[in-house]
Motif scaffolding. Structure first.
Motif, PDB file in Angstrom:
ATOM      1  N   LEU A   1       0.831  -1.202   0.000  1.00 23.36           N
ATOM      2  CA  LEU A   1       0.000   0.000   0.000  1.00 23.36           C
ATOM      3  C   LEU A   1       0.869   1.256   0.000  1.00 23.36           C
ATOM      4  O   LEU A   1       0.622   2.205  -0.748  1.00 23.36           O
ATOM      5  CB  LEU A   1      -0.944   0.003   1.200  1.00 23.36           C
ATOM      6  CG  LEU A   1      -1.835   1.224   1.388  1.00 23.36           C
ATOM      7  CD1 LEU A   1      -2.755   1.410   0.193  1.00 23.36           C
ATOM      8  CD2 LEU A   1      -2.644   1.087   2.671  1.00 23.36           C
TER       9      LEU A   1
ATOM     10  N   ARG B   1       2.451   1.694  -3.418  1.00 23.99           N
ATOM     11  CA  ARG B   1       1.446   2.156  -4.381  1.00 23.99           C
ATOM     12  C   ARG B   1       1.256   3.663  -4.260  1.00 23.99           C
ATOM     13  O   ARG B   1       1.227   4.391  -5.255  1.00 23.99           O
ATOM     14  CB  ARG B   1       0.110   1.448  -4.156  1.00 23.99           C
ATOM     15  CG  ARG B   1      -0.977   1.932  -5.109  1.00 23.99           C
ATOM     16  CD  ARG B   1      -2.271   1.219  -4.904  1.00 23.99           C
ATOM     17  NE  ARG B   1      -2.919   1.712  -3.697  1.00 23.99           N
ATOM     18  CZ  ARG B   1      -4.045   1.206  -3.211  1.00 23.99           C
ATOM     19  NH1 ARG B   1      -4.628   0.193  -3.795  1.00 23.99           N
ATOM     20  NH2 ARG B   1      -4.573   1.708  -2.130  1.00 23.99           N
ATOM     21  N   ASN B   2       1.137   4.145  -3.045  1.00 29.97           N
ATOM     22  CA  ASN B   2       0.926   5.570  -2.822  1.00 29.97           C
ATOM     23  C   ASN B   2       2.160   6.402  -3.182  1.00 29.97           C
ATOM     24  O   ASN B   2       2.035   7.495  -3.739  1.00 29.97           O
ATOM     25  CB  ASN B   2       0.499   5.832  -1.376  1.00 29.97           C
ATOM     26  CG  ASN B   2      -0.893   5.314  -1.111  1.00 29.97           C
ATOM     27  OD1 ASN B   2      -1.716   5.210  -2.013  1.00 29.97           O
ATOM     28  ND2 ASN B   2      -1.165   4.963   0.135  1.00 29.97           N
TER      29      ASN B   2
ATOM     30  N   GLU C   1      -3.438  -5.538  -2.257  1.00 31.73           N
ATOM     31  CA  GLU C   1      -2.491  -4.422  -2.181  1.00 31.73           C
ATOM     32  C   GLU C   1      -1.305  -4.633  -3.116  1.00 31.73           C
ATOM     33  O   GLU C   1      -0.762  -3.662  -3.661  1.00 31.73           O
ATOM     34  CB  GLU C   1      -2.033  -4.196  -0.749  1.00 31.73           C
ATOM     35  CG  GLU C   1      -3.149  -3.833   0.211  1.00 31.73           C
ATOM     36  CD  GLU C   1      -3.993  -2.638  -0.236  1.00 31.73           C
ATOM     37  OE1 GLU C   1      -3.527  -1.779  -1.015  1.00 31.73           O
ATOM     38  OE2 GLU C   1      -5.153  -2.560   0.208  1.00 31.73           O
TER      39      GLU C   1
END
Length: 106
Positions: free
Chosen positions: A13, A16-17, A52
């Motif tokens: 996660l 990804r951000n 995720e």
């Protein structure tokens, strides 16, 4: 460490951000690609890891050619396909996986 599903889920996660923030950040995240794919392969029954990880691979491939190349070399396409086949009823996995696949193979 790929033995902790929570760490894999949160780490994916985070990556990804980071990748979504810009290509310069995505390029710095290239070293995490192999770990994400390894985690996917080691924890096929963890919906959180799979969700995720697909989201991270999508974001990394969309924002960095270096990450895209690493994903392809590390067998990421096969991992995404396996994940989608194993989680047919999880819409987020299907969506993230489809987008990642399109980023990688067009």
């Amino acid at each position: 460490n790929t033995s902790s599903t929570l760490l894999l889920e949160l780490g994916s996660l985070f990556l990804r951000n980071i990748a979504a923030a810009g290509s310069e950040f995505a390029d710095e995240a290239v070293s995490g690609v192999t770990l994400i794919i390894k985690g996917m392969n080691e924890h096929p029954d963890s919906v959180g890891v799979q969700r995720e990880a697909c989201g991270a691979l999508w974001s990394l491939a969309a924002n960095s050619e270096r990450c895209k190349e690493r994903i392809l070399v590390a067998g990421g396409v096969d991992s995404i396909i396996h994940c989608m086949e194993h989680n047919t009823f999880v819409s987020e996995i299907q969506n993230y996986g489809r987008e990642a696949f399109h980023q990688l193979v067009g």
